[in-house]
Design an enzyme around this catalytic site. Sequence first.
Site, PDB file in Angstrom:
ATOM      1  N   HIS A  42      11.310  -8.496 -18.605  1.00 36.80           N
ATOM      2  CA  HIS A  42      10.010  -8.190 -18.018  1.00 36.80           C
ATOM      3  C   HIS A  42       9.429  -6.854 -18.469  1.00 36.80           C
ATOM      4  CE1 HIS A  42      12.511 -10.592 -15.200  1.00 36.80           C
ATOM      5  NE2 HIS A  42      11.462 -11.373 -15.256  1.00 36.80           N
ATOM      6  N   ARG A  81       3.609  -9.416 -20.296  1.00 37.35           N
ATOM      7  CA  ARG A  81       2.884 -10.241 -19.326  1.00 37.35           C
ATOM      8  C   ARG A  81       1.670  -9.513 -18.728  1.00 37.35           C
ATOM      9  NH1 ARG A  81       7.391 -13.912 -16.171  1.00 37.35           N
ATOM     10  NH2 ARG A  81       8.847 -14.093 -17.908  1.00 37.35           N
ATOM     11  N   ARG A 125       5.134   3.211  -4.079  1.00 33.85           N
ATOM     12  CA  ARG A 125       4.051   2.236  -4.201  1.00 33.85           C
ATOM     13  C   ARG A 125       2.740   2.874  -3.765  1.00 33.85           C
ATOM     14  NH1 ARG A 125       1.250  -2.348  -3.535  1.00 33.85           N
ATOM     15  NH2 ARG A 125       0.557  -2.954  -1.436  1.00 33.85           N
ATOM     16  N   VAL A 126       1.719   2.716  -4.574  1.00 35.30           N
ATOM     17  CA  VAL A 126       0.364   3.150  -4.229  1.00 35.30           C
ATOM     18  C   VAL A 126      -0.535   1.916  -4.322  1.00 35.30           C
ATOM     19  CG1 VAL A 126       0.440   5.620  -4.690  1.00 35.30           C
ATOM     20  CG2 VAL A 126       0.203   4.058  -6.604  1.00 35.30           C
ATOM     21  N   GLY A 127      -0.676   1.249  -3.187  1.00 32.78           N
ATOM     22  CA  GLY A 127      -1.408  -0.005  -3.167  1.00 32.78           C
ATOM     23  C   GLY A 127      -2.460  -0.033  -2.089  1.00 32.78           C
ATOM     24  N   GLU A 223       0.320  -5.800   4.299  1.00 31.91           N
ATOM     25  CA  GLU A 223       0.328  -5.789   2.834  1.00 31.91           C
ATOM     26  C   GLU A 223       1.402  -6.758   2.359  1.00 31.91           C
ATOM     27  OE1 GLU A 223       2.941  -3.302   0.850  1.00 31.91           O
ATOM     28  OE2 GLU A 223       3.871  -4.420   2.478  1.00 31.91           O
ATOM     29  N   GLU A 225       4.154  -5.912  -0.291  1.00 31.06           N
ATOM     30  CA  GLU A 225       5.201  -5.436  -1.194  1.00 31.06           C
ATOM     31  C   GLU A 225       6.188  -4.425  -0.621  1.00 31.06           C
ATOM     32  OE1 GLU A 225       2.024  -7.231  -3.424  1.00 31.06           O
ATOM     33  OE2 GLU A 225       1.834  -5.399  -2.253  1.00 31.06           O
ATOM     34  N   ASP A 248      -9.443  -3.134   3.540  1.00 38.50           N
ATOM     35  CA  ASP A 248     -10.227  -3.991   4.420  1.00 38.50           C
ATOM     36  C   ASP A 248      -9.629  -3.970   5.818  1.00 38.50           C
ATOM     37  OD1 ASP A 248      -8.510  -6.763   4.666  1.00 38.50           O
ATOM     38  OD2 ASP A 248      -8.237  -5.798   2.728  1.00 38.50           O
TER      39      ASP A 248
END
Length: 280
Positions: A42, A81, A125-127, A223, A225, A248
């Site tokens: 990956h 990918r 993680r920055v989501g 969320e 993840e 949102d």
Amino acid sequence: MSAAEDVGAPAASDGMPLPVPGQRTDGDRLPAPVPAPVGTPHICAASGDFAPLVLMPGDPRRAQRIAETFLDDARLVTDVRGILGYTGTHRGVPMSVLASGMGIPSVSIYATELFRYYGARRIIRVGTAGALPASVAVRDVVIASAAHTDSSVSRLLVDGVTLSLAPSYRSLRAAVDAADAVEREASDGVAVHIGPVFSSDHFYLDRPAVFDALERRGTLAVEMEAAGLYAVAAAEGGEALAVLTVSDHVRTGEALSATDRETGFDRAVRIAAAALLADG
């Protein structure tokens, strides 16, 4: 409900060759990283291409934007990918950014390979996330002090046990301190909240009763993840945290535009980077 980033990213820049990935080594976790000289199934980066400190957005376009606007001397190290990864420096310290794609299975693959084969020590993680209570507004930041989930991931690591999935204390404490400093400097009304999130395996499943029960128990946002990242960090001996921008609101339907989702995360990235740079 929201919370995952779009993975429809552009391909890497022309002229960037793709090395042939090597085979991932199976078996138990080793105390030291197993070098991946020609990549994994990956990731096509060579051993040493990733820094020990990694920012992890879901969206590859967000990874590219972070590399372009936040890292110095960033270079593309993988694009298998369409999942883009870059390494550069931040405040003179080597730092990488790698997209995770959407959902617990995808983030688990990339986090495992970073910890196991590329020597990552901390991944943040920055989501994005969808807010649950009225006290959390669109554009606010949520630092996830725990991750509830309807995934089986919390029950797979230890037979017969449901693990509590949480970030490393050092990263959490550093992010809270950084958030305090950012809030003192800013005057835009954006607040930072610290508390649990819900990592769902389902994007479109409508379950208002579940959200009601989670909100009553102090859950701040939804969320897809954080629980997977926290589980991988526990399994691999790494450190992890999720710092999320509210894109949102589950209750009101208010939502950021696609453009705002891509650009309105600078505060979360600043907080996350400070946590990555925490001493120790």
